[in-house]
Scaffold this motif. Structure first.
Motif, PDB file in Angstrom:
ATOM      1  N   ASN A  88       0.838  -1.202   0.000  1.00 39.81           N
ATOM      2  CA  ASN A  88       0.000   0.000   0.000  1.00 39.81           C
ATOM      3  C   ASN A  88       0.874   1.253   0.000  1.00 39.81           C
ATOM      4  OD1 ASN A  88       0.493   0.989   2.822  1.00 39.81           O
ATOM      5  ND2 ASN A  88      -0.330  -1.025   3.304  1.00 39.81           N
ATOM      6  N   ASP A  89       0.230   2.395  -0.198  1.00 38.76           N
ATOM      7  CA  ASP A  89       0.970   3.666  -0.259  1.00 38.76           C
ATOM      8  C   ASP A  89       0.979   4.408   1.077  1.00 38.76           C
ATOM      9  OD1 ASP A  89      -1.682   4.475  -0.170  1.00 38.76           O
ATOM     10  OD2 ASP A  89      -1.513   5.862  -1.856  1.00 38.76           O
TER      11      ASP A  89
ATOM     12  N   LEU B  74       2.444   5.386  -5.721  1.00 37.32           N
ATOM     13  CA  LEU B  74       1.763   4.416  -6.577  1.00 37.32           C
ATOM     14  C   LEU B  74       2.551   4.170  -7.856  1.00 37.32           C
ATOM     15  CD1 LEU B  74      -1.950   5.527  -6.143  1.00 37.32           C
ATOM     16  CD2 LEU B  74      -0.942   3.351  -5.436  1.00 37.32           C
ATOM     17  N   GLY B  75       2.730   2.896  -8.180  1.00 34.33           N
ATOM     18  CA  GLY B  75       3.442   2.509  -9.394  1.00 34.33           C
ATOM     19  C   GLY B  75       4.932   2.300  -9.209  1.00 34.33           C
TER      20      GLY B  75
ATOM     21  N   ASN C  16       8.997  -4.978  -3.811  1.00 31.17           N
ATOM     22  CA  ASN C  16       7.915  -4.275  -3.138  1.00 31.17           C
ATOM     23  C   ASN C  16       7.296  -3.325  -4.164  1.00 31.17           C
ATOM     24  OD1 ASN C  16       8.592  -5.451  -0.625  1.00 31.17           O
ATOM     25  ND2 ASN C  16      10.048  -3.825  -0.160  1.00 31.17           N
ATOM     26  N   MET C  17       6.085  -3.637  -4.625  1.00 31.95           N
ATOM     27  CA  MET C  17       5.422  -2.835  -5.657  1.00 31.95           C
ATOM     28  C   MET C  17       4.248  -2.076  -5.034  1.00 31.95           C
ATOM     29  SD  MET C  17       5.470  -5.409  -8.946  1.00 31.95           S
ATOM     30  CE  MET C  17       4.105  -6.363  -8.327  1.00 31.95           C
ATOM     31  N   VAL C  18       4.266  -0.757  -5.130  1.00 33.91           N
ATOM     32  CA  VAL C  18       3.187   0.040  -4.552  1.00 33.91           C
ATOM     33  C   VAL C  18       2.022   0.050  -5.536  1.00 33.91           C
ATOM     34  CG1 VAL C  18       2.531   2.229  -3.500  1.00 33.91           C
ATOM     35  CG2 VAL C  18       4.909   1.441  -3.324  1.00 33.91           C
ATOM     36  N   GLY C  19       1.012  -0.771  -5.225  1.00 31.94           N
ATOM     37  CA  GLY C  19      -0.102  -0.952  -6.144  1.00 31.94           C
ATOM     38  C   GLY C  19      -1.465  -0.823  -5.508  1.00 31.94           C
TER      39      GLY C  19
ATOM     40  N   THR D 263       2.256  -0.175 -14.003  1.00 30.64           N
ATOM     41  CA  THR D 263       3.491   0.615 -14.026  1.00 30.64           C
ATOM     42  C   THR D 263       4.608  -0.101 -13.269  1.00 30.64           C
ATOM     43  OG1 THR D 263       2.238   2.664 -14.187  1.00 30.64           O
ATOM     44  CG2 THR D 263       4.495   2.853 -13.360  1.00 30.64           C
ATOM     45  N   ALA D 264       4.276  -0.644 -12.100  1.00 33.42           N
ATOM     46  CA  ALA D 264       5.277  -1.347 -11.288  1.00 33.42           C
ATOM     47  C   ALA D 264       5.773  -2.606 -12.001  1.00 33.42           C
ATOM     48  CB  ALA D 264       4.702  -1.689  -9.916  1.00 33.42           C
ATOM     49  N   LEU D 265       4.867  -3.337 -12.638  1.00 35.30           N
ATOM     50  CA  LEU D 265       5.277  -4.545 -13.362  1.00 35.30           C
ATOM     51  C   LEU D 265       6.205  -4.205 -14.521  1.00 35.30           C
ATOM     52  CD1 LEU D 265       1.914  -6.518 -13.421  1.00 35.30           C
ATOM     53  CD2 LEU D 265       4.025  -7.232 -12.259  1.00 35.30           C
TER      54      LEU D 265
END
Length: 160
Positions: A28-29, A66-67, A82-85, A106-108
């Motif tokens: 989470n953000d 995010l992203g 760790n992906m903020v999604g 975006t993170a992927l």
């Protein structure tokens, strides 16, 4: 040459196969780390949680949001992404879900670059579909487009 996502029953914190592996998950953000898949990660390695918390704490001077994706070495051949999604977390009064598909996408895309650089395969639970409230029918095409179609082997773990 592109393949397909491999689905297995098992524990995503114990990725299968040879070579370098990246375990990807959604955060989470808010800087919160205390429920869901992250608990299993923290049982195995302290570094992903410590680095995520530092990344959030120092967000005024870095790319946290995010992203964003943060790739943390957990052991010699295992990294954690760790992906903020997700925006916030679910509460009793929440309407809607915290998942943000655009941020996961975006993170992927960023993760693909890291995985290719490391020569790594990517391992994950059904990201964004637990506490974040997402639907795998929406996440799976993002994983395919951003990772599989770029030649990154992906294994998705379902709880045994």
């Amino acid at each position: 040459m592109t393949g397909a996502i491999t689905y297995v029953r098992g524990d995503a914190t114990a990725p299968r196969g040879k070579g370098v592996k990246v375990i990807a998950h959604v955060c989470n953000d808010l800087g919160g780390w205390g429920k869901g898949f992250v608990l299993a990660l923290s049982k195995r390695w302290p570094e992903p949680e410590a680095e995520y918390r530092r990344w959030h704490r120092e967000r005024a001077s870095n790319d946290f949001g995010l992203g964003a994706v943060q790739v943390v070495r957990a052991e010699r051949y295992v990294w954690v992404a760790n992906m903020v999604g997700q925006r916030g977390v679910r509460t009793g009064r929440s309407s809607g879900v915290p998942v943000r598909y655009g941020a996961i996408d975006t993170a992927l895309a960023a993760l693909a670059g890291h995985a290719l650089e490391l020569g790594a395969s990517v391992h994950m639970p059904r990201i964004g579909c637990g506490l974040a409230g997402g639907r795998w029918e929406r996440v799976e095409p993002l994983v395919t487009a951003r990772l599989v179609e770029r030649g990154v082997p992906v294994t998705v773990y379902d709880v045994a």
